[in-house]
Design an enzyme around this catalytic site. Structure first.
Site, PDB file in Angstrom:
ATOM      1  N   GLY A  21      37.727  11.003 -26.498  1.00 65.24           N
ATOM      2  CA  GLY A  21      36.888  10.080 -27.264  1.00 65.24           C
ATOM      3  C   GLY A  21      35.449  10.565 -27.280  1.00 65.24           C
ATOM      4  N   LYS A  83      38.266   5.125 -20.914  1.00 61.13           N
ATOM      5  CA  LYS A  83      37.565   3.948 -20.399  1.00 61.13           C
ATOM      6  C   LYS A  83      38.239   3.540 -19.087  1.00 61.13           C
ATOM      7  CE  LYS A  83      34.741   2.537 -23.966  1.00 61.13           C
ATOM      8  NZ  LYS A  83      35.255   2.209 -25.281  1.00 61.13           N
ATOM      9  N   ASN A 109      31.891   4.823 -16.515  1.00 64.65           N
ATOM     10  CA  ASN A 109      30.835   3.955 -15.988  1.00 64.65           C
ATOM     11  C   ASN A 109      31.348   3.120 -14.825  1.00 64.65           C
ATOM     12  OD1 ASN A 109      28.366   4.410 -17.262  1.00 64.65           O
ATOM     13  ND2 ASN A 109      29.003   3.289 -19.103  1.00 64.65           N
ATOM     14  N   LYS A 188      22.591   1.972 -12.881  1.00 61.52           N
ATOM     15  CA  LYS A 188      23.186   2.005 -14.225  1.00 61.52           C
ATOM     16  C   LYS A 188      24.091   0.792 -14.421  1.00 61.52           C
ATOM     17  CE  LYS A 188      24.854   4.816 -17.850  1.00 61.52           C
ATOM     18  NZ  LYS A 188      25.999   5.534 -18.334  1.00 61.52           N
ATOM     19  N   ASN A 192      24.450  -2.256 -17.471  1.00 60.26           N
ATOM     20  CA  ASN A 192      25.722  -2.374 -18.205  1.00 60.26           C
ATOM     21  C   ASN A 192      26.411  -3.710 -17.949  1.00 60.26           C
ATOM     22  OD1 ASN A 192      25.702   0.135 -19.455  1.00 60.26           O
ATOM     23  ND2 ASN A 192      26.677   1.165 -17.740  1.00 60.26           N
ATOM     24  N   SER A 258      28.729  -0.186 -25.938  1.00 62.97           N
ATOM     25  CA  SER A 258      30.151   0.140 -26.103  1.00 62.97           C
ATOM     26  C   SER A 258      30.991  -1.142 -26.105  1.00 62.97           C
ATOM     27  CB  SER A 258      30.613   1.102 -25.017  1.00 62.97           C
ATOM     28  OG  SER A 258      30.448   0.503 -23.757  1.00 62.97           O
ATOM     29  N   ARG A 267      39.250  -3.976 -29.403  1.00 62.18           N
ATOM     30  CA  ARG A 267      39.769  -3.265 -28.221  1.00 62.18           C
ATOM     31  C   ARG A 267      39.380  -4.026 -26.968  1.00 62.18           C
ATOM     32  NH1 ARG A 267      37.460   1.592 -31.009  1.00 62.18           N
ATOM     33  NH2 ARG A 267      35.552   1.055 -29.913  1.00 62.18           N
ATOM     34  N   GLU A 270      35.487  -2.999 -21.162  1.00 65.86           N
ATOM     35  CA  GLU A 270      35.402  -2.495 -19.779  1.00 65.86           C
ATOM     36  C   GLU A 270      34.799  -3.540 -18.840  1.00 65.86           C
ATOM     37  OE1 GLU A 270      33.208   1.274 -20.039  1.00 65.86           O
ATOM     38  OE2 GLU A 270      34.807   2.248 -18.933  1.00 65.86           O
TER      39      GLU A 270
HETATM   40  N1  LIG Z   1      29.993   6.666 -25.120  1.00 63.12           N
HETATM   41  C1  LIG Z   1      28.911   6.776 -24.377  1.00 63.12           C
HETATM   42  O1  LIG Z   1      27.821   7.087 -24.874  1.00 63.12           O
HETATM   43  C2  LIG Z   1      28.997   6.573 -22.876  1.00 63.12           C
HETATM   44  C3  LIG Z   1      27.850   6.840 -22.121  1.00 63.12           C
HETATM   45  C4  LIG Z   1      27.933   6.746 -20.731  1.00 63.12           C
HETATM   46  C5  LIG Z   1      29.129   6.384 -20.138  1.00 63.12           C
HETATM   47  N2  LIG Z   1      30.210   6.113 -20.897  1.00 63.12           N
HETATM   48  C6  LIG Z   1      31.469   5.792 -20.208  1.00 63.12           C
HETATM   49  O2  LIG Z   1      32.375   6.863 -20.407  1.00 63.12           O
HETATM   50  C7  LIG Z   1      33.723   6.386 -20.359  1.00 63.12           C
HETATM   51  C8  LIG Z   1      34.450   6.835 -21.623  1.00 63.12           C
HETATM   52  O3  LIG Z   1      33.856   6.131 -22.701  1.00 63.12           O
HETATM   53  P1  LIG Z   1      33.930   6.621 -24.220  1.00 63.12           P
HETATM   54  O4  LIG Z   1      32.754   6.027 -24.896  1.00 63.12           O
HETATM   55  O5  LIG Z   1      34.152   8.073 -24.323  1.00 63.12           O
HETATM   56  O6  LIG Z   1      35.255   5.865 -24.695  1.00 63.12           O
HETATM   57  P2  LIG Z   1      36.090   6.130 -26.018  1.00 63.12           P
HETATM   58  O7  LIG Z   1      35.242   6.728 -27.084  1.00 63.12           O
HETATM   59  O8  LIG Z   1      36.828   4.877 -26.298  1.00 63.12           O
HETATM   60  O9  LIG Z   1      37.124   7.263 -25.565  1.00 63.12           O
HETATM   61  C9  LIG Z   1      38.147   7.030 -24.661  1.00 63.12           C
HETATM   62  C10 LIG Z   1      39.288   7.960 -25.038  1.00 63.12           C
HETATM   63  O10 LIG Z   1      40.305   7.825 -24.062  1.00 63.12           O
HETATM   64  C11 LIG Z   1      41.527   7.932 -24.758  1.00 63.12           C
HETATM   65  N3  LIG Z   1      42.614   7.389 -23.959  1.00 63.12           N
HETATM   66  C12 LIG Z   1      42.774   6.120 -23.512  1.00 63.12           C
HETATM   67  N4  LIG Z   1      43.912   6.017 -22.808  1.00 63.12           N
HETATM   68  C13 LIG Z   1      44.473   7.251 -22.826  1.00 63.12           C
HETATM   69  C14 LIG Z   1      45.658   7.786 -22.284  1.00 63.12           C
HETATM   70  N5  LIG Z   1      46.500   7.025 -21.583  1.00 63.12           N
HETATM   71  N6  LIG Z   1      45.940   9.094 -22.501  1.00 63.12           N
HETATM   72  C15 LIG Z   1      45.114   9.876 -23.208  1.00 63.12           C
HETATM   73  N7  LIG Z   1      43.961   9.422 -23.744  1.00 63.12           N
HETATM   74  C16 LIG Z   1      43.658   8.125 -23.554  1.00 63.12           C
HETATM   75  C17 LIG Z   1      41.319   7.182 -26.045  1.00 63.12           C
HETATM   76  O11 LIG Z   1      42.316   7.592 -26.937  1.00 63.12           O
HETATM   77  P3  LIG Z   1      42.572   6.920 -28.371  1.00 63.12           P
HETATM   78  O12 LIG Z   1      41.605   7.617 -29.269  1.00 63.12           O
HETATM   79  O13 LIG Z   1      43.981   7.281 -28.655  1.00 63.12           O
HETATM   80  O14 LIG Z   1      42.318   5.456 -28.223  1.00 63.12           O
HETATM   81  C18 LIG Z   1      39.924   7.658 -26.397  1.00 63.12           C
HETATM   82  O15 LIG Z   1      39.989   8.845 -27.155  1.00 63.12           O
HETATM   83  C19 LIG Z   1      33.606   4.872 -20.214  1.00 63.12           C
HETATM   84  O16 LIG Z   1      33.703   4.521 -18.856  1.00 63.12           O
HETATM   85  C20 LIG Z   1      32.193   4.572 -20.732  1.00 63.12           C
HETATM   86  O17 LIG Z   1      31.658   3.375 -20.186  1.00 63.12           O
HETATM   87  C21 LIG Z   1      30.186   6.205 -22.259  1.00 63.12           C
END
Ligand SMILES: NC(=O)c1ccc[n+]([C@@H]2O[C@H](COP(=O)([O-])OP(=O)(O)OC[C@H]3O[C@@H](n4cnc5c(N)ncnc54)[C@H](OP(=O)(O)O)[C@@H]3O)[C@@H](O)[C@H]2O)c1
Length: 315
Positions: A21, A83, A109, A188, A192, A258, A267, A270
């Protein structure tokens, strides 16, 4: 560093990125483009290529992509980028990818990364990280990277943290090695845990924090969470809550969180790993958290309810 030590640390590693993701897409594409390691992306659907849009350039990467956990084998590193609530559903991947020498970096996170992952990684070593960069998935094969602070990651100042820094050498990612990881993780989390559910519940972006009433509510919830953080051993300053409250009013009013985007997309959020972590730590330390508990309860109900804005929800 001696020549043999350098050779050991600069070895080519096999890295599996689980969850392609916003965060996983950026790190998989960036590591693959740096060319130092073999990168395998573990995703729920296949892609031909991975585009990472950066402010300075656009990267096109073609990592190996697996969509079936049964075809995975043991890797040197696993970067878990789902997530937090999808940790359990990633178990089949983790089971196949983790061996005795594997390190699992948790790019999620929250706090308590080790406790969250321990049931799923067998003999592998868990490496908690704090992610600071902003990732945004624009399409299944396209993500955008933006630097959101001086650092892209923070890790602990220990052998595993240093190994993570070494792994990312050549990527341009900035990593803070912190002697006080717990405090950084809690700092952080405070933001959040309080801000994210408010945007998701009100279905409003960061501009929602500019009102006086909302500012007072946010400050009280942050003070409550900061007291829990201190009891948990984080060195959170007395004025941390008021500084964070002020910081919230400086973010672009049209920026989302998010949790806000998760709710709009229908969806599950978290909230348990964020606000729920504050409430759980409050229980452990016998500190009342009525406002965080309220946000948690409302958000859990919102997660279980219909998707806002869909006409079929209006009967
Ligand atoms: N985005 C940011 O800027 C940011 C910044 C700091 C921290 N974070 C943290 O980073 C973490 C990830 O967040 P994100 O924003 O990257 O989330 P995201 O965009 O929703 O990506 C999560 C990915 O995980 C995949 N996934 C879920 N279950 C899976 C499984 N069983 N097998 C394989 N893939 C699976 C999802 O696939 P599908 O596409 O098929 O649903 C999606 O592609 C979270 O804890 C978030 O709080 C995010």
């Amino acid at each position: 560093m001696s020549l043999s030590e350098h050779a050991a640390t600069s070895a080519r590693r096999h890295i599996a990125v689980v969850g392609l993701g916003s965060i996983g897409g950026v790190i998989a594409g960036t590591l693959h483009a740096a060319g130092r390691h073999e990168v395998t992306a573990c995703a729920r659907r296949g892609i031909e290529r991975l585009i990472v849009e950066r402010p300075d350039r656009t990267i096109e990467a073609r990592p190996r992509v697996l969509t079936d956990a049964a075809s995975a084998d043991i890797h040197d590193w696993v970067l878990l980028c789902t997530k937090a609530q999808d940790t359990a559903s990633s178990a089949p991947w983790l089971q196949r990818l983790c061996g005795h020498g594997t390190r699992v970096a948790v790019l999620q996170n929250g706090i308590g990364h080790v406790e969250r992952l321990a049931p799923f990684v067998g003999p592998a070593t868990i490496v908690p990280t704090i992610v600071y960069y902003n990732g945004e998935r624009l399409a299944p094969d396209r993500v955008r990277y933006r630097r959101a602070s001086d650092y892209d990651f923070a890790v602990s100042d220990d052998a595993n943290g240093h190994a993570f820094v070494e792994l990312l050498e050549g990527t341009g990612m900035q990593i803070l090695v912190s002697p006080d990881f717990k405090t950084m993780a809690w700092r952080k989390l405070l933001l959040n845990a309080v801000a994210n559910p408010i945007t998701a519940l009100t279905l409003q972006r960061q501009g929602v924090f500019r009102g006086e009433d909302m500012g007072a509510l946010v400050l009280s919830a942050l003070e409550e969470a900061a007291a829990v953080a201190r009891a948990d051993g984080a060195r959170v300053a007395d004025d941390e809550a008021s500084k964070l409250r002020a910081m919230l009013t400086t973010f672009p009013p049209d920026a989302g969180t998010s949790m806000y985007f998760d709710r709009l997309a229908g969806r599950r959020s978290e909230v348990d790993a964020l606000t729920g972590a504050v409430v759980a730590a409050g229980e452990r330390h016998q500190i009342a958290t009525p406002l965080c508990r309220l946000l948690l309860t409302l958000m859990r109900a919102a997660d279980a309810g219909p998707i806002p804005g869909l006409m079929e929800n209006v009967k």
